[in-house]
Scaffold this motif. Structure first.
Motif, PDB file in Angstrom:
ATOM      1  N   ILE A 263       0.823  -1.137   0.065  1.00 39.62           N
ATOM      2  CA  ILE A 263       0.257   0.094   0.043  1.00 39.62           C
ATOM      3  C   ILE A 263       0.709   1.232  -0.553  1.00 39.62           C
ATOM      4  N   ALA A 264       0.771   1.995  -0.657  1.00 37.86           N
ATOM      5  CA  ALA A 264       2.115   3.409  -1.615  1.00 37.86           C
ATOM      6  C   ALA A 264       0.646   4.810  -1.506  1.00 37.86           C
ATOM      7  N   ILE A 265       0.745   4.836   0.204  1.00 36.97           N
ATOM      8  CA  ILE A 265       0.492   6.419   0.209  1.00 36.97           C
ATOM      9  C   ILE A 265       0.429   7.355  -0.308  1.00 36.97           C
ATOM     10  N   LEU A 266       0.006   8.059  -0.988  1.00 30.34           N
ATOM     11  CA  LEU A 266       1.041   9.734  -1.899  1.00 30.34           C
ATOM     12  C   LEU A 266       0.099  10.855  -1.176  1.00 30.34           C
ATOM     13  N   ARG A 267      -1.273  10.470  -0.383  1.00 32.52           N
ATOM     14  CA  ARG A 267      -1.906  11.328  -0.531  1.00 32.52           C
ATOM     15  C   ARG A 267      -2.015  11.849   0.746  1.00 32.52           C
ATOM     16  N   PRO A 268      -2.098  13.125   1.835  1.00 29.24           N
ATOM     17  CA  PRO A 268      -1.900  13.840   2.853  1.00 29.24           C
ATOM     18  C   PRO A 268      -3.661  13.755   3.630  1.00 29.24           C
ATOM     19  N   THR A 269      -4.246  13.465   4.321  1.00 27.48           N
ATOM     20  CA  THR A 269      -5.465  13.024   4.504  1.00 27.48           C
ATOM     21  C   THR A 269      -5.251  12.951   6.415  1.00 27.48           C
ATOM     22  N   GLU A 270      -5.949  14.043   6.796  1.00 27.75           N
ATOM     23  CA  GLU A 270      -5.989  14.173   9.128  1.00 27.75           C
ATOM     24  C   GLU A 270      -7.087  13.025   9.116  1.00 27.75           C
ATOM     25  N   SER A 271      -7.401  12.520   8.506  1.00 28.06           N
ATOM     26  CA  SER A 271      -9.032  11.072   9.148  1.00 28.06           C
ATOM     27  C   SER A 271      -8.800  10.489   8.776  1.00 28.06           C
ATOM     28  N   ILE A 272      -8.329   9.759  10.658  1.00 28.34           N
ATOM     29  CA  ILE A 272      -6.945   8.540  10.212  1.00 28.34           C
ATOM     30  C   ILE A 272      -8.304   7.641  10.124  1.00 28.34           C
ATOM     31  N   SER A 273      -9.553   7.627   9.826  1.00 28.04           N
ATOM     32  CA  SER A 273     -10.669   6.872   9.797  1.00 28.04           C
ATOM     33  C   SER A 273     -10.152   6.481   8.168  1.00 28.04           C
ATOM     34  N   LEU A 274     -10.600   7.336   7.577  1.00 31.80           N
ATOM     35  CA  LEU A 274      -9.683   6.598   5.952  1.00 31.80           C
ATOM     36  C   LEU A 274      -8.054   6.551   5.735  1.00 31.80           C
ATOM     37  N   TYR A 275      -7.529   6.581   6.516  1.00 33.95           N
ATOM     38  CA  TYR A 275      -6.000   6.463   6.616  1.00 33.95           C
ATOM     39  C   TYR A 275      -5.926   4.291   6.521  1.00 33.95           C
ATOM     40  N   GLN A 276      -7.118   3.906   8.090  1.00 35.14           N
ATOM     41  CA  GLN A 276      -6.957   3.033   8.340  1.00 35.14           C
ATOM     42  C   GLN A 276      -7.892   2.047   7.095  1.00 35.14           C
ATOM     43  N   GLN A 277      -8.862   2.691   6.687  1.00 35.61           N
ATOM     44  CA  GLN A 277      -9.519   1.984   5.549  1.00 35.61           C
ATOM     45  C   GLN A 277      -8.329   1.743   4.397  1.00 35.61           C
ATOM     46  N   ILE A 278      -7.801   3.199   4.089  1.00 30.05           N
ATOM     47  CA  ILE A 278      -6.252   2.872   3.141  1.00 30.05           C
ATOM     48  C   ILE A 278      -5.977   1.680   3.097  1.00 30.05           C
ATOM     49  N   ILE A 279      -5.268   1.600   4.209  1.00 27.80           N
ATOM     50  CA  ILE A 279      -4.455   0.363   5.132  1.00 27.80           C
ATOM     51  C   ILE A 279      -4.965  -1.216   4.859  1.00 27.80           C
ATOM     52  N   GLY A 280      -5.980  -0.719   5.362  1.00 30.46           N
ATOM     53  CA  GLY A 280      -7.097  -2.047   5.186  1.00 30.46           C
ATOM     54  C   GLY A 280      -7.438  -2.681   3.936  1.00 30.46           C
ATOM     55  N   ARG A 281      -7.614  -2.534   3.329  1.00 26.72           N
ATOM     56  CA  ARG A 281      -7.127  -2.474   1.399  1.00 26.72           C
ATOM     57  C   ARG A 281      -6.165  -3.654   1.425  1.00 26.72           C
ATOM     58  N   GLY A 282      -4.906  -4.022   2.355  1.00 28.60           N
ATOM     59  CA  GLY A 282      -3.712  -4.621   2.038  1.00 28.60           C
ATOM     60  C   GLY A 282      -3.463  -5.588   3.270  1.00 28.60           C
ATOM     61  N   LEU A 283      -4.356  -6.402   3.489  1.00 28.87           N
ATOM     62  CA  LEU A 283      -4.476  -7.225   4.891  1.00 28.87           C
ATOM     63  C   LEU A 283      -5.505  -8.391   4.805  1.00 28.87           C
ATOM     64  N   ARG A 284      -6.071  -8.310   3.899  1.00 27.10           N
ATOM     65  CA  ARG A 284      -6.843  -9.639   3.098  1.00 27.10           C
ATOM     66  C   ARG A 284      -5.851 -11.255   3.225  1.00 27.10           C
ATOM     67  N   LEU A 285      -6.004 -12.155   3.435  1.00 24.00           N
ATOM     68  CA  LEU A 285      -4.947 -13.409   3.599  1.00 24.00           C
ATOM     69  C   LEU A 285      -5.081 -13.764   2.088  1.00 24.00           C
ATOM     70  N   ASP A 286      -3.647 -14.413   2.116  1.00 27.30           N
ATOM     71  CA  ASP A 286      -4.051 -14.826   0.609  1.00 27.30           C
ATOM     72  C   ASP A 286      -2.483 -15.406   0.691  1.00 27.30           C
ATOM     73  N   THR A 287      -2.363 -16.824  -0.409  1.00 21.54           N
ATOM     74  CA  THR A 287      -1.161 -17.362  -0.342  1.00 21.54           C
ATOM     75  C   THR A 287      -0.584 -17.050  -0.731  1.00 21.54           C
ATOM     76  N   ASN A 288       1.010 -17.262   0.354  1.00 18.78           N
ATOM     77  CA  ASN A 288       2.282 -16.866   0.329  1.00 18.78           C
ATOM     78  C   ASN A 288       2.450 -15.833   0.962  1.00 18.78           C
ATOM     79  N   LYS A 289       1.451 -15.291   1.181  1.00 16.49           N
ATOM     80  CA  LYS A 289       1.766 -13.743   1.913  1.00 16.49           C
ATOM     81  C   LYS A 289       2.059 -13.483   3.067  1.00 16.49           C
ATOM     82  N   LYS A 290       2.799 -13.467   3.081  1.00 15.67           N
ATOM     83  CA  LYS A 290       3.897 -12.325   4.432  1.00 15.67           C
ATOM     84  C   LYS A 290       3.015 -11.543   5.335  1.00 15.67           C
TER      85      LYS A 290
END
Length: 579
Positions: free
Chosen positions: A322-349
């Motif tokens: 997850i590469a974040i190149l936009r500023p945000t003061e919204s912690i809600s949005l920040y955590q939603q962005i990071i959540g896009r990369g937290l799903r489990l997948d085969t061989n994903k550590k």
């Protein structure tokens, strides 16, 4: 058919227990990837009456509907974006935009309303959510309303509910949701391998400087953001090169890049490997967006760039950067962005979180509420001496982690009646301002008494008036000295001297030789000077005060007024009173 995980079943049970006792709107907090749609499906399945499940994007409507039908049950969809407007089934999954425009007959007979991504619900009377809730309540005043979210806070508002799961008062201001009835920490999901661990890399090689937009706490416009990016456009190719280098060096499978503006996104796209990147923006046609997203999920390209979209209702399990190149003061949005990369997948550590904004938000513990008082401040736990609740405050600690000082004002705990779920706040104040009119305790920043309404002295006004007065002197203390003195009768007393940077001082004297003088010392000095104001100290002598000096703090300002040939300290103002 799915079998609920233990925490999902607990969330369901907590919902049933709450609505059997109270009908106040409630919130369940589950991290992204915890399976909110399964909790929703189970609640809809066991509900006695009709159920309406709302979401703000068609992807969530469809996802929740599919999970419900996996139970072998039928449900309707009411969403123009999905070209369906069913309204007769027991369970309806709808988009808020479509349901808000539904005919009055649509709202009959519902006993449960479930709102996904409920942090979007505010108090605005003309909002679509308010309109829908009003229609539902006209048909059933006792309808149960449940919200689910991974981020229970909003920029500019703070926490979206009043009372947390463990009996903590998050805010006393008006909120639509009253109670959080179940909460699961993100750490639990990662520790138990339900989610992929995020590995945050702050400023991996360089970063944009957005400080001129964010340092004053004001909101900024798109034009201002564009101007800042234009000034720093030479950084974009360097940042993208860094992302590509990390992706290739660590053999990453899928990269999501969150850009600031459409122009910025196109600049990013130009620097990415040709044929390996696609762009999704708000104006992208739905059919094109669906095609791009599906191709990304099939791993036909590696880099997916987006602008203010794909933060909710989007799942691509293989995303591991997850590469974040936009500023945000919204912690809600920040955590939603990071959540896009937290799903489990085969061989994903793990999932690398590359933050090029320099804003430094925390993934695990968002700072909601009081702002950090000083750079050295850390979260500390402080028991309430009245009810025993463990408060989370800002404070300072020593090398061993022991609390030296904290900046808590009021206990956030309370007691909940196990039968009625009625919550009574504790109300103990660690620091307070006394009303001279009625003696009531008030918050230190209060401008009028909460009991009698009398106007309280404003510290800022007090300082301004003192600085303009010829008979007043405002001293900014640099150090404090405590001395044992004796008067002409041989009686010991405590002298406290406040020195400024030029070694000038103002002093005050305290006698400690009888119960009356000890009481005055506690009220006029000790109560405001203790770093931990809840401490109960049995002070009986000047020597005892001298020994406890490390437990005391200095005021930010000391005001002295001329009385004859001498200066007498009349007011002391502490830093928290000026915030």
């Amino acid at each position: 058919m799915y079998k609920l995980r233990s925490y999902q079943q607990q969330a369901v049970d907590s919902t049933l227990n709450h609505f059997r006792r109270k009908r106040t709107p409630a919130v369940i907090v589950l991290p992204t990837g915890a399976g909110k749609s399964l909790v929703i499906a189970e609640l809809a399945k066991i509900a006695q009456g009709r159920v309406l499940v709302l979401a703000h994007v068609k992807e969530l409507v469809e996802q929740n509907h599919l999970k419900y039908e996996s139970y072998g049950l039928q449900a309707g969809i009411y969403a123009a974006g999905l070209n369906q407007k069913d309204s007769t089934q027991k369970v309806i999954f709808g988009s808020i935009q479509s349901v808000a425009n539904a005919e009055p007959d649509f709202f009959k007979d519902f006993t449960l309303l479930v709102i996904d991504e409920c942090h979007r619900v505010g108090l605005e009377p003309d909002s679509q959510y308010a309109q829908v809730i009003k229609q539902l309540k006209l048909n059933n005043s006792r309808i149960c309303i449940l919200g689910l979210t991974a981020t229970p806070y909003r920029l500019g508002l703070g926490w979206i509910y009043n009372i947390a799961l463990r009996g903590e008062v998050k805010t006393t201001e008006m909120r639509f949701f009253k109670h959080c009835i179940y909460e699961l920490p993100l750490e639990y999901m990662i520790r138990n391998r339900y989610l992929t661990p995020p590995v945050k890399v702050d400023i991996p090689v360089t970063s944009y400087d957005f400080s001129e937009l964010t340092e004053n706490g004001q909101s900024y416009t798109m034009a201002q953001l564009e101007e800042v990016l234009q000034q720093q456009r030479r950084l974009t190719p360097l940042i993208i090169k860094n992302i590509v280098d990390i992706t290739e060096s660590y053999h990453r499978q899928g990269v999501m890049i969150f850009s600031s503006t459409v122009k910025h996104a196109r600049e990013i796209l130009e620097s990415l490997p040709q044929g390996q990147a696609r762009l999704v923006i708000g104006e992208t046609e739905d059919s094109d967006r669906d095609q791009i997203v599906e191709a990304f999920k099939r791993r036909e390209f590696k880099y997916l760039v987006n602008v203010s979209v794909l933060t909710t209702g989007f799942d691509a399990a293989h995303v591991d950067v997850i590469a974040i190149l936009r500023p945000t003061e919204s912690i809600s949005l920040y955590q939603q962005i990071i959540g896009r990369g937290l799903r489990l997948d085969t061989n994903k550590k793990d999932c690398l979180v590359l933050d090029y904004t320099g804003m430094g938000h925390s993934i695990f513990s968002p700072e909601i509420g009081e702002k950090k008082p000083a750079a050295e401040s850390v979260p500390v736990q402080v028991p309430c001496p009245e009810c025993g609740f463990i408060n989370d405050f800002w404070g300072t600690v020593d090398a061993d982690g022991n609390v030296i000082e904290h900046f808590g004002r009021k206990c956030r705990g309370g007691k909940q009646n196990p039968d009625t779920y009625e919550f009574i706040p504790c109300g103990f104040r660690f620091r307070f301002k006394l009303c001279e009119q009625c003696g009531a305790q008030n918050d230190i920043s209060a401008r009028e008494c909460n009991r009698c309404g009398d106007l309280l002295i404003d510290p800022d006004t007090k300082l301004k008036q003192a600085k303009l007065s010829k008979d007043a002197h405002v001293l900014t203390p640099d150090s404090i000295e405590m001395l044992e003195r004796q008067d002409k009768n041989g009686n010991a007393y405590l002298q406290v001297r406040y020195y400024d940077y030029d070694a000038r001082y103002l002093s005050e004297n305290h006698y400690l030789n009888n119960q009356t003088s000890l009481k005055k010392f506690n009220i006029n000095f000790l109560r405001s000077h203790l770093k931990k104001p809840e401490l109960k100290l049995d002070i009986r002598s000047v020597d005892e005060v001298l020994q406890m000096q490390p437990l005391l703090r200095m005021p930010a300002f000391v005001i002295g007024r001329k009385q004859g040939k001498f200066w007498k300290i009349t007011e002391k103002i502490f830093s928290e009173e000026l915030r």
